[in-house]
Design an enzyme around this catalytic site. Structure first.
Site, PDB file in Angstrom:
ATOM      1  N   ILE A  18       0.840  -1.221   0.000  1.00 42.62           N
ATOM      2  CA  ILE A  18       0.000   0.000   0.000  1.00 42.62           C
ATOM      3  C   ILE A  18       0.866   1.259   0.000  1.00 42.62           C
ATOM      4  CG2 ILE A  18      -2.099  -0.952   1.034  1.00 42.62           C
ATOM      5  CD1 ILE A  18      -1.114   0.287   3.747  1.00 42.62           C
ATOM      6  N   ALA A  67      -2.616  -4.274   6.961  1.00 43.80           N
ATOM      7  CA  ALA A  67      -1.971  -3.848   8.209  1.00 43.80           C
ATOM      8  C   ALA A  67      -1.147  -4.994   8.755  1.00 43.80           C
ATOM      9  CB  ALA A  67      -3.030  -3.451   9.245  1.00 43.80           C
ATOM     10  N   ASP A  84     -10.838  -1.633  17.929  1.00 42.26           N
ATOM     11  CA  ASP A  84     -11.217  -1.043  19.226  1.00 42.26           C
ATOM     12  C   ASP A  84      -9.997  -0.803  20.121  1.00 42.26           C
ATOM     13  OD1 ASP A  84     -10.612  -3.711  19.875  1.00 42.26           O
ATOM     14  OD2 ASP A  84     -12.508  -4.101  20.908  1.00 42.26           O
ATOM     15  N   GLU A  85      -8.850  -1.425  19.747  1.00 42.89           N
ATOM     16  CA  GLU A  85      -7.678  -1.340  20.627  1.00 42.89           C
ATOM     17  C   GLU A  85      -7.122   0.084  20.715  1.00 42.89           C
ATOM     18  OE1 GLU A  85      -4.987  -4.655  20.433  1.00 42.89           O
ATOM     19  OE2 GLU A  85      -6.511  -5.938  19.537  1.00 42.89           O
ATOM     20  N   TYR A 139       1.123  -2.005  18.291  1.00 41.03           N
ATOM     21  CA  TYR A 139       0.074  -2.246  17.281  1.00 41.03           C
ATOM     22  C   TYR A 139      -1.020  -1.191  17.386  1.00 41.03           C
ATOM     23  CZ  TYR A 139      -4.292  -4.149  15.398  1.00 41.03           C
ATOM     24  OH  TYR A 139      -5.494  -4.298  14.749  1.00 41.03           O
ATOM     25  N   TYR A 156      -2.346 -16.389  28.830  1.00 41.67           N
ATOM     26  CA  TYR A 156      -1.470 -15.357  29.396  1.00 41.67           C
ATOM     27  C   TYR A 156      -1.989 -14.891  30.760  1.00 41.67           C
ATOM     28  CZ  TYR A 156       0.255 -14.675  24.535  1.00 41.67           C
ATOM     29  OH  TYR A 156       0.770 -14.823  23.271  1.00 41.67           O
TER      30      TYR A 156
END
Ligand code: NAD
Ligand code: TYD
Length: 366
Positions: free
Chosen positions: A59, A82, A147-148, A172, A229
């Site tokens: 891109i 991404a 949403d992060e 990220y 985790y």
């Protein structure tokens, strides 16, 4: 009319392309760099289909993107491309800055050049299959985000609305937040007709087995540990990938220019519950001789800076555009486990790296 999809060999982009071409005949140009996450084998069913054209590329390659835009004259660009995995962004953030920020900037600039050269006018060919002339008014740039970017919620905090402040915590999410700001600025400064969607965690078919849900299914079946985790009580809000795709189609069709739409299915779950649910479904569908898959659950060191809770308030999208998810978490996760059981070859090719050879073969043949 045609659309240009970026990142259409990845998990969500490929599901989007499959759903798009199942719903209508409007051609798709699929620009994908084919990083480790890009798997054209996912779209093997479209081989020989004239409505779908692969272009391997970045891109951020302004010359390539500008040429594609002029050649194919898409009425919309849908940007999925991404770097998308938080753990990878912790170990090597450089690619995230390169693609998610610099790449989005270059893409926006190429699209701006193309859009500014389109005729001005009121005709609106946004309905799939309509072949009226393309104008500046009709063009759309839809940026797919997460949403992060909103950061982490504490227990009891209201879910993320579109007005929530940006507080990204991982390389990220910071890179996606930056890309969202660029998209917003290209609308406010240059008038580029943009739309942004911020979606919660997706799951479903063709999900690369480095992310929680596919990793747990694949490891469980292989008799490997299921690494949870920290305390496993981090909460994510899960949406079946095809519901995300239907939301993107709806926003593309009817979203208000410059607006942000949060996409989610009101399915907040702690990670440990997700893993236990997967184990129960596998116990039912592919029982082991020696007890439950849950015995493979292994608590491991937590991810650094691990966000505690995400939750999406999708009321704007529901009220304004009438979108609703088709799947509940229960129906979606069952379909997902069934899909992985029915498609061991896709998984095996990803795990062995054979999907990369498939990429090479495709390109050397064409
Ligand atoms: P993915 O990692 O599965 O796929 C990304 C795709 O982009 C791959 O095919 C890769 O080859 C391609 N790509 C990477 N860099 C590129 C570049 N420079 N030029 C062209 N192509 C490039 O990601 P995904 O899970 O399908 O996510 C797609 C989009 O949706 C991303 O923008 C992501 O931030 C967003 N998103 C993902 C989720 C999720 O749960 N997976 C949730 C919300 C939003
Ligand atoms: P992931 O699928 O990587 O998505 P994201 O980090 O974008 O939300 O992870 C989902 C959740 O699952 C997250 O809280 C981290 C956790 N997780 C594990 O506990 N074990 C794992 O092996 C992975 C990959 C994730």
């Amino acid at each position: 009319m045609t659309i240009l999809v970026t990142g259409g060999a990845g998990f969500i982009g490929a599901n989007f392309v499959l759903d798009w071409l199942a719903a209508c005949d409007e051609p798709v140009i699929n620009l994908d760099k084919l990083t480790y996450a890009g798997n054209p084998e996912t779209l093997a069913s479209l081989q020989g289909d004239a409505r779908h054209q692969w272009v391997q590329g970045d891109i951020g390659d302004a010359a390539l993107v500008s040429r594609l835009l002029v050649e194919h004259r898409p009425r919309a660009v849908v940007n999925f491309a991404a770097e998308s995995h938080v753990d990878r962004s912790i170990h090597g953030p450089g690619e995230f800055i390169e693609t998610n920020i610099v790449g989005t900037f270059n893409l926006l600039e190429s699209v701006r050049g193309y859009w500014q050269a389109l005729p001005k006018g009121e005709m609106d060919p946004r309905v799939c299959g309509d072949d009226k002339a393309l104008t500046q008014t009709a063009f759309r740039f839809l940026h797919v985000s997460t949403d992060e970017v909103y950061g982490s919620l504490a227990k009891g905090d209201p879910a993320f609305a579109e007005t929530h402040r940006y507080e990204p915590n991982s390389p990220y999410s910071a890179s996606k937040a930056a890309s969202d700001h660029l998209v917003r600025a290209w609308h406010h400064t240059y008038g580029l007709p943009v739309l942004t969607t911020n979606c919660s965690n997706n799951y479903g078919p063709y999900h690369f087995p480095e992310k929680l849900i596919p990793l747990m299914i694949v490891n469980a079946l292989a008799g490997k540990p299921l690494p949870v985790y920290g305390d496993g009580m981090q909460i994510r809000d899960w949406l079946y990938v095809k519901d995300h795709c239907s939301a993107i189609r709806r926003v593309l069709e009817a979203g208000r220019l410059g607006e942000v739409y949060n996409v989610g299915g009101w399915n907040e779950k702690p990670n440990i519950e997700i893993v236990q649910t997967i184990c129960k479904l596998l116990d039912e569908m592919r029982p082991k001789a020696d007890g439950s898959y849950a015995s493979q659950i292994t608590y491991v060191t937590d991810r650094p800076g691990h966000d505690r809770r995400y939750a999406i308030d999708a009321r704007k999208l529901e009220a304004e555009l009438g979108w609703k998810p088709a799947e509940t978490f229960e129906s979606g996760i069952r379909k997902t486990v069934e899909w992985y059981l029915a498609n061991p070859e896709w998984v095996a090719h990803v795990q062995s790296g054979a999907y990369r050879e498939w990429v090479q073969k495709q390109y050397s043949a064409s």
